[in-house]
Write a protein that holds these residues in place. Sequence first.
Motif, PDB file in Angstrom:
ATOM      1  N   ALA A  17       0.639  -1.241  -0.008  1.00 58.57           N
ATOM      2  CA  ALA A  17      -0.105  -0.035  -0.019  1.00 58.57           C
ATOM      3  C   ALA A  17       0.946   1.134   0.086  1.00 58.57           C
ATOM      4  O   ALA A  17       2.050   1.114   0.280  1.00 58.57           O
ATOM      5  CB  ALA A  17      -0.811  -0.007   1.257  1.00 58.57           C
ATOM      6  N   ASP A  18       0.150   2.485  -0.477  1.00 59.44           N
ATOM      7  CA  ASP A  18       1.120   3.650  -0.436  1.00 59.44           C
ATOM      8  C   ASP A  18       1.523   3.819   1.008  1.00 59.44           C
ATOM      9  O   ASP A  18       0.737   3.597   2.093  1.00 59.44           O
ATOM     10  CB  ASP A  18      -0.022   4.785  -0.873  1.00 59.44           C
ATOM     11  CG  ASP A  18      -0.382   4.625  -2.229  1.00 59.44           C
ATOM     12  OD1 ASP A  18      -0.062   5.302  -3.164  1.00 59.44           O
ATOM     13  OD2 ASP A  18      -1.445   3.704  -2.287  1.00 59.44           O
ATOM     14  N   SER A  20       3.880   2.541   2.594  1.00 58.05           N
ATOM     15  CA  SER A  20       4.444   1.255   3.344  1.00 58.05           C
ATOM     16  C   SER A  20       6.109   1.095   3.232  1.00 58.05           C
ATOM     17  O   SER A  20       6.663   0.324   3.880  1.00 58.05           O
ATOM     18  CB  SER A  20       4.047  -0.160   2.788  1.00 58.05           C
ATOM     19  OG  SER A  20       4.265  -0.166   1.474  1.00 58.05           O
ATOM     20  N   SER A 108       5.333  -1.092  -6.824  1.00 58.84           N
ATOM     21  CA  SER A 108       3.836  -0.899  -7.155  1.00 58.84           C
ATOM     22  C   SER A 108       3.806  -0.928  -8.634  1.00 58.84           C
ATOM     23  O   SER A 108       3.261  -0.259  -9.282  1.00 58.84           O
ATOM     24  CB  SER A 108       3.697   0.573  -6.823  1.00 58.84           C
ATOM     25  OG  SER A 108       3.770   0.725  -5.392  1.00 58.84           O
ATOM     26  N   LYS A 112      -0.923  -3.628  -7.192  1.00 59.22           N
ATOM     27  CA  LYS A 112      -1.169  -2.461  -6.325  1.00 59.22           C
ATOM     28  C   LYS A 112      -2.000  -1.174  -7.149  1.00 59.22           C
ATOM     29  O   LYS A 112      -2.849  -0.790  -6.679  1.00 59.22           O
ATOM     30  CB  LYS A 112       0.090  -1.541  -5.631  1.00 59.22           C
ATOM     31  CG  LYS A 112      -0.501  -0.524  -4.609  1.00 59.22           C
ATOM     32  CD  LYS A 112       0.332   0.841  -4.681  1.00 59.22           C
ATOM     33  CE  LYS A 112      -0.352   1.857  -5.366  1.00 59.22           C
ATOM     34  NZ  LYS A 112       0.480   3.157  -5.048  1.00 59.22           N
ATOM     35  N   ARG A 116      -5.868  -0.045  -6.333  1.00 59.11           N
ATOM     36  CA  ARG A 116      -6.141   1.292  -5.985  1.00 59.11           C
ATOM     37  C   ARG A 116      -6.976   1.725  -6.907  1.00 59.11           C
ATOM     38  O   ARG A 116      -8.111   2.484  -6.314  1.00 59.11           O
ATOM     39  CB  ARG A 116      -4.918   2.148  -5.877  1.00 59.11           C
ATOM     40  CG  ARG A 116      -5.129   3.519  -5.657  1.00 59.11           C
ATOM     41  CD  ARG A 116      -4.045   4.407  -5.208  1.00 59.11           C
ATOM     42  NE  ARG A 116      -4.368   5.634  -5.169  1.00 59.11           N
ATOM     43  CZ  ARG A 116      -3.671   6.682  -4.343  1.00 59.11           C
ATOM     44  NH1 ARG A 116      -2.620   6.376  -3.960  1.00 59.11           N
ATOM     45  NH2 ARG A 116      -4.207   8.029  -4.479  1.00 59.11           N
ATOM     46  N   ARG A 166       1.722   3.719   8.635  1.00 56.95           N
ATOM     47  CA  ARG A 166       1.513   4.428   7.453  1.00 56.95           C
ATOM     48  C   ARG A 166       1.253   5.821   7.588  1.00 56.95           C
ATOM     49  O   ARG A 166       1.696   6.914   7.016  1.00 56.95           O
ATOM     50  CB  ARG A 166       0.471   3.702   6.515  1.00 56.95           C
ATOM     51  CG  ARG A 166       1.143   2.369   5.848  1.00 56.95           C
ATOM     52  CD  ARG A 166       0.103   1.926   4.728  1.00 56.95           C
ATOM     53  NE  ARG A 166      -1.026   1.958   5.069  1.00 56.95           N
ATOM     54  CZ  ARG A 166      -1.824   0.830   5.386  1.00 56.95           C
ATOM     55  NH1 ARG A 166      -1.009  -0.262   5.838  1.00 56.95           N
ATOM     56  NH2 ARG A 166      -2.780   0.750   5.666  1.00 56.95           N
ATOM     57  N   TYR A 170       3.334   9.094   6.880  1.00 62.37           N
ATOM     58  CA  TYR A 170       2.613  10.239   5.900  1.00 62.37           C
ATOM     59  C   TYR A 170       2.823  11.418   6.554  1.00 62.37           C
ATOM     60  O   TYR A 170       3.166  12.497   5.809  1.00 62.37           O
ATOM     61  CB  TYR A 170       1.335   9.703   5.689  1.00 62.37           C
ATOM     62  CG  TYR A 170       0.472  10.572   4.897  1.00 62.37           C
ATOM     63  CD1 TYR A 170       0.690  10.725   3.234  1.00 62.37           C
ATOM     64  CD2 TYR A 170      -0.639  11.236   5.273  1.00 62.37           C
ATOM     65  CE1 TYR A 170      -0.151  11.413   2.775  1.00 62.37           C
ATOM     66  CE2 TYR A 170      -1.526  11.968   4.369  1.00 62.37           C
ATOM     67  CZ  TYR A 170      -1.114  12.091   3.211  1.00 62.37           C
ATOM     68  OH  TYR A 170      -2.018  12.702   2.283  1.00 62.37           O
ATOM     69  N   VAL A 179      -5.390  11.475  -1.434  1.00 65.56           N
ATOM     70  CA  VAL A 179      -5.988  10.473  -1.558  1.00 65.56           C
ATOM     71  C   VAL A 179      -7.824  10.767  -1.557  1.00 65.56           C
ATOM     72  O   VAL A 179      -7.851  11.804  -1.519  1.00 65.56           O
ATOM     73  CB  VAL A 179      -6.045   9.249  -0.411  1.00 65.56           C
ATOM     74  CG1 VAL A 179      -4.728   8.803  -0.513  1.00 65.56           C
ATOM     75  CG2 VAL A 179      -6.383  10.121   0.953  1.00 65.56           C
ATOM     76  N   THR A 197      -5.456   3.617   2.417  1.00 63.74           N
ATOM     77  CA  THR A 197      -4.599   2.933   2.244  1.00 63.74           C
ATOM     78  C   THR A 197      -4.598   1.551   2.888  1.00 63.74           C
ATOM     79  O   THR A 197      -4.222   0.546   2.392  1.00 63.74           O
ATOM     80  CB  THR A 197      -3.193   3.600   2.549  1.00 63.74           C
ATOM     81  OG1 THR A 197      -3.052   3.661   3.961  1.00 63.74           O
ATOM     82  CG2 THR A 197      -2.821   4.621   1.870  1.00 63.74           C
ATOM     83  N   ILE A 200      -6.522  -0.783   0.570  1.00 68.22           N
ATOM     84  CA  ILE A 200      -5.356  -1.254  -0.460  1.00 68.22           C
ATOM     85  C   ILE A 200      -4.656  -2.401   0.175  1.00 68.22           C
ATOM     86  O   ILE A 200      -4.321  -3.573  -0.544  1.00 68.22           O
ATOM     87  CB  ILE A 200      -4.258   0.000  -0.947  1.00 68.22           C
ATOM     88  CG1 ILE A 200      -5.280   1.033  -1.806  1.00 68.22           C
ATOM     89  CG2 ILE A 200      -3.479  -0.837  -1.871  1.00 68.22           C
ATOM     90  CD1 ILE A 200      -4.292   2.228  -2.043  1.00 68.22           C
TER      91      ILE A 200
END
Length: 242
Positions: A17-18, A20, A108, A112, A116, A166, A170, A179, A197, A200
């Motif tokens: 996932a974004d 990670s 990704s 992924k 997404r 995450r 972030y 997002v 995320t 995902i």
Amino acid sequence: MTTSHNHQGLFLVLEGADGSGKSAVATELVTLGRDAGLDIRRVLRGSPRGDEAHASLIRTVGRLFAESDEIGARWDLLSLAAATQCLALLQTEVEDSVLAGGVVIAESWWHKTQVRLAIEASICGYLDPSQELAFSTWQQGLMPSSTKLSQAQQMTVLIDTDLDTRVKWYEAGGCVEPVYDPQGVVTRDPIHFGNFTERIAIGLRRRAQEEGWPTIRNGIERQPVELARELIELILTRPIIE
């Protein structure tokens, strides 16, 4: 089938996932891989190698994704564009390098991206619940595959991270990646980023279980170099089909 230290070429995909930590791990992996004597490099979509015709296509798809909210690009078009970009990269940057004995890393790649996009299409009302499975199945059918590389020359690894980690990363990175919130509004709110995320991550965990991918856990207590060492071990000791 034999297992030994080897330098046979490999296309290594890091999914996750974004947020990670895939990019940080990939950076360390290149350094450690070269120290181990591997011809190793990353696929960088923003600065593609190869002939200008393919490189221009790859960059154009990147711009389409960057501007998709402003121009109203739909998720069927984005899925087709993503598959086209992956195939162009596969044919111009991956296959020949792997066949020559190199290790090529992509983060990704398709799974992924596909997961997404399907989630975004659902959130934003492009799909109603009865269409979600059919859309996801259609997307999976677009997955680019190599006509040159064997299964032994390809490996996908899931970099899995929990929601709280995450979110912390972030926030530490300045909340750059946008997002969608549950109403389909673009946001950089950390809570929405975490929840988005996590959807995902759940999809990729399911895919990893179905496909038998190795999974490496990441977290606050781990350094990217630790994960990179685990990946080097996977690369050097993976089974080789003679």
